[in-house]
Every structure is written in structure tokens, then in C-alpha cells.
Design a protein around this motif. Structure first.
Motif, PDB file in Angstrom:
ATOM      1  N   LYS A  73      35.140  71.914 -17.853  1.00 14.50           N
ATOM      2  CA  LYS A  73      33.853  72.228 -18.470  1.00 14.50           C
ATOM      3  C   LYS A  73      34.012  72.795 -19.873  1.00 14.50           C
ATOM      4  O   LYS A  73      33.049  72.847 -20.631  1.00 14.50           O
ATOM      5  N   TYR A  74      35.207  73.250 -20.200  1.00 15.27           N
ATOM      6  CA  TYR A  74      35.448  73.917 -21.477  1.00 15.27           C
ATOM      7  C   TYR A  74      36.635  73.274 -22.196  1.00 15.27           C
ATOM      8  O   TYR A  74      37.538  72.737 -21.542  1.00 15.27           O
ATOM      9  N   PRO A  75      36.659  73.358 -23.522  1.00 12.28           N
ATOM     10  CA  PRO A  75      37.778  72.789 -24.285  1.00 12.28           C
ATOM     11  C   PRO A  75      39.138  73.329 -23.851  1.00 12.28           C
ATOM     12  O   PRO A  75      40.124  72.589 -23.827  1.00 12.28           O
ATOM     13  N   GLU A  76      39.200  74.587 -23.466  1.00 12.82           N
ATOM     14  CA  GLU A  76      40.465  75.181 -23.025  1.00 12.82           C
ATOM     15  C   GLU A  76      40.990  74.505 -21.768  1.00 12.82           C
ATOM     16  O   GLU A  76      42.197  74.358 -21.587  1.00 12.82           O
ATOM     17  N   ASP A  77      40.076  74.090 -20.885  1.00  6.78           N
ATOM     18  CA  ASP A  77      40.477  73.389 -19.664  1.00  6.78           C
ATOM     19  C   ASP A  77      41.106  72.039 -20.003  1.00  6.78           C
ATOM     20  O   ASP A  77      42.099  71.641 -19.400  1.00  6.78           O
ATOM     21  N   VAL A  78      40.522  71.342 -20.972  1.00  2.00           N
ATOM     22  CA  VAL A  78      41.058  70.040 -21.394  1.00  2.00           C
ATOM     23  C   VAL A  78      42.432  70.232 -22.024  1.00  2.00           C
ATOM     24  O   VAL A  78      43.373  69.497 -21.735  1.00  2.00           O
ATOM     25  N   ARG A  79      42.560  71.246 -22.875  1.00  2.37           N
ATOM     26  CA  ARG A  79      43.859  71.509 -23.513  1.00  2.37           C
ATOM     27  C   ARG A  79      44.929  71.833 -22.472  1.00  2.37           C
ATOM     28  O   ARG A  79      46.081  71.435 -22.619  1.00  2.37           O
ATOM     29  N   ALA A  80      44.549  72.536 -21.410  1.00  5.04           N
ATOM     30  CA  ALA A  80      45.510  72.871 -20.352  1.00  5.04           C
ATOM     31  C   ALA A  80      46.004  71.612 -19.641  1.00  5.04           C
ATOM     32  O   ALA A  80      47.185  71.508 -19.293  1.00  5.04           O
ATOM     33  N   ILE A  81      45.124  70.653 -19.428  1.00  4.81           N
ATOM     34  CA  ILE A  81      45.519  69.396 -18.786  1.00  4.81           C
ATOM     35  C   ILE A  81      46.532  68.655 -19.653  1.00  4.81           C
ATOM     36  O   ILE A  81      47.489  68.077 -19.162  1.00  4.81           O
ATOM     37  N   PHE A  82      46.336  68.697 -20.962  1.00  6.32           N
ATOM     38  CA  PHE A  82      47.204  67.971 -21.896  1.00  6.32           C
ATOM     39  C   PHE A  82      48.375  68.812 -22.402  1.00  6.32           C
ATOM     40  O   PHE A  82      49.109  68.372 -23.282  1.00  6.32           O
ATOM     41  N   ALA A  83      48.585  69.999 -21.846  1.00  5.82           N
ATOM     42  CA  ALA A  83      49.632  70.890 -22.348  1.00  5.82           C
ATOM     43  C   ALA A  83      51.021  70.253 -22.284  1.00  5.82           C
ATOM     44  O   ALA A  83      51.838  70.452 -23.189  1.00  5.82           O
ATOM     45  N   LYS A  84      51.308  69.491 -21.258  1.00  7.62           N
ATOM     46  CA  LYS A  84      52.625  68.860 -21.118  1.00  7.62           C
ATOM     47  C   LYS A  84      52.691  67.468 -21.732  1.00  7.62           C
ATOM     48  O   LYS A  84      53.752  66.875 -21.796  1.00  7.62           O
ATOM     49  N   GLU A  85      51.574  66.940 -22.137  1.00  7.36           N
ATOM     50  CA  GLU A  85      51.531  65.616 -22.746  1.00  7.36           C
ATOM     51  C   GLU A  85      51.918  65.731 -24.213  1.00  7.36           C
ATOM     52  O   GLU A  85      51.738  66.764 -24.838  1.00  7.36           O
ATOM     53  N   ARG A  86      52.403  64.670 -24.762  1.00  8.34           N
ATOM     54  CA  ARG A  86      52.755  64.654 -26.183  1.00  8.34           C
ATOM     55  C   ARG A  86      51.612  64.042 -26.982  1.00  8.34           C
ATOM     56  O   ARG A  86      51.787  63.054 -27.698  1.00  8.34           O
ATOM     57  N   VAL A  87      50.457  64.660 -26.823  1.00  4.77           N
ATOM     58  CA  VAL A  87      49.260  64.179 -27.485  1.00  4.77           C
ATOM     59  C   VAL A  87      48.623  65.346 -28.227  1.00  4.77           C
ATOM     60  O   VAL A  87      48.467  66.427 -27.662  1.00  4.77           O
ATOM     61  N   ASN A  88      48.296  65.135 -29.478  1.00  2.00           N
ATOM     62  CA  ASN A  88      47.566  66.142 -30.243  1.00  2.00           C
ATOM     63  C   ASN A  88      46.092  65.784 -30.202  1.00  2.00           C
ATOM     64  O   ASN A  88      45.654  64.822 -30.835  1.00  2.00           O
ATOM     65  N   LEU A  89      45.335  66.534 -29.424  1.00  2.00           N
ATOM     66  CA  LEU A  89      43.917  66.255 -29.274  1.00  2.00           C
ATOM     67  C   LEU A  89      43.132  66.895 -30.409  1.00  2.00           C
ATOM     68  O   LEU A  89      43.327  68.066 -30.716  1.00  2.00           O
TER      69      LEU A  89
END
Length: 105
Positions: A73-89
Motif C-alpha cells: 500500500k505504500y512506496p516503502e513496501d514496494v521498495r522492500a520487495i525490490f530490495a534484493k533485486e538489481r532494479v533501481n525503481l
């Protein structure tokens, strides 16, 4: 053997139908209980959501299914999902994901 991601709603459906046929082992019972308490959408809705976010150019299959399970629901949640990915959102990427998820909440 090929690897395939499944969402919690699919786990709930698969283990639920299997538990009607036979006794589940302890790990399967635990997974069933977890999926029953955490899956808030139907398996069809999660499949539709993951297909929609998978269309985004930067999305990985793992992240798409995590988004379907967690429903951030929040941008921080999305960033946490992508924390291990090599993607700069970018902020726009995060906004796109949250707009898609909002349609299913």
C-alpha cells in the motif's frame, strides 16, 4: 524440473483440496494455515494482478508474485520487495505498481 512461482491463494486452494483427499504432513498443514490467514484475494485475482504488473518492463516473476501476495500500500513496501533485486525503481515505477494494486483492494 522447472521452477514455477505460485501465490498464497493458489497454495491455499491446492493444499485445501489435497487435505480433503488425504492427511497432510506437518509442513503442509502449517503452509495451509499460513495461506488461509494471509491470502486476501482469490487465486484468479492474484493471477490477473501478477499478469498486469508483469507487463511492466522492470518486473521480475518473483517480484510480481510477491506483489500479489503482499499487496503493498505504500512506496516503502514496494521498495522492500525490490530490495534484493538489481532494479533501481523510480518514483513513477512505484506509483504504477501501487495504482495497479489499488484496483484489487
Amino acid at each position: 524440473m522447472a521452477e514455477k512461482y505460485v501465490c498464497l491463494a493458489e497454495v491455499k486452494d491446492l493444499l485445501g483440496s489435497e487435505s480433503e483427499k488425504r492427511e497432510l504432513c506437518a509442513a503442509q498443514r502449517s503452509a495451509l494455515e499460513h495461506s488461509q490467514s494471509m491470502a486476501s484475494l482469490s487465486a484468479d485475482d492474484v493471477r490477473t494482478l501478477t499478469a498486469e504488473v508483469s507487463a511492466l518492463s522492470f518486473m521480475t516473476p518473483y517480484a510480481a508474485y510477491k506483489i500479489g501476495d503482499i499487496l503493498p500500500k505504500y512506496p516503502e513496501d514496494v521498495r522492500a520487495i525490490f530490495a534484493k533485486e538489481r532494479v533501481n525503481l523510480s518514483a513513477e515505477d512505484i506509483k504504477q505498481i501501487l495504482e495497479i494494486v489499488d484496483k484489487y483492494l
